[in-house]
Design a protein around this motif. Sequence first.
Motif, PDB file in Angstrom:
ATOM      1  N   UNK A   5       0.850  -1.192   0.000  1.00 41.94           N
ATOM      2  CA  UNK A   5       0.000   0.000   0.000  1.00 41.94           C
ATOM      3  C   UNK A   5       0.881   1.236   0.000  1.00 41.94           C
ATOM      4  N   UNK A   6       0.625   2.143  -0.933  1.00 38.43           N
ATOM      5  CA  UNK A   6       1.242   3.467  -0.926  1.00 38.43           C
ATOM      6  C   UNK A   6       0.173   4.423  -0.408  1.00 38.43           C
ATOM      7  N   UNK A   7       0.384   4.926   0.782  1.00 36.08           N
ATOM      8  CA  UNK A   7      -0.608   5.748   1.469  1.00 36.08           C
ATOM      9  C   UNK A   7      -0.051   7.148   1.646  1.00 36.08           C
ATOM     10  N   UNK A   8      -0.772   8.159   1.164  1.00 43.15           N
ATOM     11  CA  UNK A   8      -0.202   9.501   1.175  1.00 43.15           C
ATOM     12  C   UNK A   8      -1.236  10.563   1.509  1.00 43.15           C
ATOM     13  N   UNK A   9      -0.712  11.734   1.841  1.00 52.58           N
ATOM     14  CA  UNK A   9      -1.504  12.960   1.885  1.00 52.58           C
ATOM     15  C   UNK A   9      -0.753  13.994   1.057  1.00 52.58           C
ATOM     16  N   UNK A  23       4.714   3.698  -6.306  1.00 47.85           N
ATOM     17  CA  UNK A  23       3.876   2.569  -6.716  1.00 47.85           C
ATOM     18  C   UNK A  23       4.413   1.896  -7.970  1.00 47.85           C
ATOM     19  N   UNK A  24       4.898   2.696  -8.916  1.00 50.89           N
ATOM     20  CA  UNK A  24       5.472   2.129 -10.145  1.00 50.89           C
ATOM     21  C   UNK A  24       6.674   1.248  -9.814  1.00 50.89           C
ATOM     22  N   UNK A  25       7.505   1.716  -8.878  1.00 46.43           N
ATOM     23  CA  UNK A  25       8.668   0.914  -8.499  1.00 46.43           C
ATOM     24  C   UNK A  25       8.275  -0.386  -7.836  1.00 46.43           C
ATOM     25  N   UNK A  26       7.310  -0.337  -6.938  1.00 47.02           N
ATOM     26  CA  UNK A  26       6.863  -1.553  -6.257  1.00 47.02           C
ATOM     27  C   UNK A  26       6.263  -2.547  -7.248  1.00 47.02           C
ATOM     28  N   UNK A  31       5.127 -10.556  -8.780  1.00 43.68           N
ATOM     29  CA  UNK A  31       4.268 -11.076  -7.731  1.00 43.68           C
ATOM     30  C   UNK A  31       3.767 -10.040  -6.753  1.00 43.68           C
ATOM     31  N   UNK A  32       3.882  -8.760  -7.112  1.00 43.81           N
ATOM     32  CA  UNK A  32       3.469  -7.686  -6.210  1.00 43.81           C
ATOM     33  C   UNK A  32       2.193  -7.014  -6.697  1.00 43.81           C
ATOM     34  N   UNK A  33       1.249  -6.845  -5.786  1.00 42.80           N
ATOM     35  CA  UNK A  33       0.030  -6.086  -6.053  1.00 42.80           C
ATOM     36  C   UNK A  33       0.133  -4.776  -5.276  1.00 42.80           C
ATOM     37  N   UNK A  34      -0.081  -3.663  -5.960  1.00 43.76           N
ATOM     38  CA  UNK A  34       0.106  -2.349  -5.341  1.00 43.76           C
ATOM     39  C   UNK A  34      -1.197  -1.556  -5.374  1.00 43.76           C
ATOM     40  N   UNK A  35      -1.563  -0.998  -4.237  1.00 43.26           N
ATOM     41  CA  UNK A  35      -2.686  -0.065  -4.159  1.00 43.26           C
ATOM     42  C   UNK A  35      -2.151   1.307  -3.749  1.00 43.26           C
ATOM     43  N   UNK A  36      -2.722   2.344  -4.336  1.00 39.33           N
ATOM     44  CA  UNK A  36      -2.390   3.720  -3.965  1.00 39.33           C
ATOM     45  C   UNK A  36      -3.645   4.358  -3.384  1.00 39.33           C
TER      46      UNK A  36
END
Length: 207
Positions: A5-9, A23-26, A31-36
């Motif tokens: 998870x990429x979590x930001x403000x 997120x692009x790097x992750x 095998x990686x699933x990324x949520x922003x």
Amino acid sequence: MTRILVLYYSSYGHVRAMAKAVADGAAEVPGTVVDVKRVPETVPEAVRQSSGFIADDTTEAQPSELADYDGIIFGTPTRFGLMAGQMKQFLDQAGGLWARNALVGKVGAVFASTGSQHGGHEATLLSTQIPLQHFGMLIAGLPYSFAGQTTSERIIGGAPYGAGTIAGADGSLLPNEVDLRGARFLGAHVAEIAAKLTAGAALRAAA
């Protein structure tokens, strides 16, 4: 699968741009699933508009969701050497996760945007890591294997404590290519560590 998870403000878009690069790097790690996602806004809409804050339709996160991920990368602007109040309020609502050790052993990392090179950049990265350690997370920084952070050819953000960008006193500076490469590096670094940890846990569970 490894879940990140990429979590930001973000007020003016600098942290949001960095979040996309993280997120692009992750996502480059197999095998990686990324949520922003972003933390909810606490500033009244009238103040947002008068201050020129960006419109942001990124999905809002809920504190309970943090337990669903193997790694969480937090992005925040600097507020006097500390994380933004919006991020702090979000984390303050995660006491239930702390109480049941739901984040223990998960990978945590930080990236930040600051108005100037010496405007609390490193302090924000470090101070944001403090609550993550209270949660029992394993902290990943931005190692010197990312050589971009040693350049002296331009103003850049980031430190061994995390990725970053310098927005300028008036916010006119956008994340440069070195900043964005650092963000992508951080995303991949966290995803790789999380993948190794989850694979090890799966082997132990199967033994």
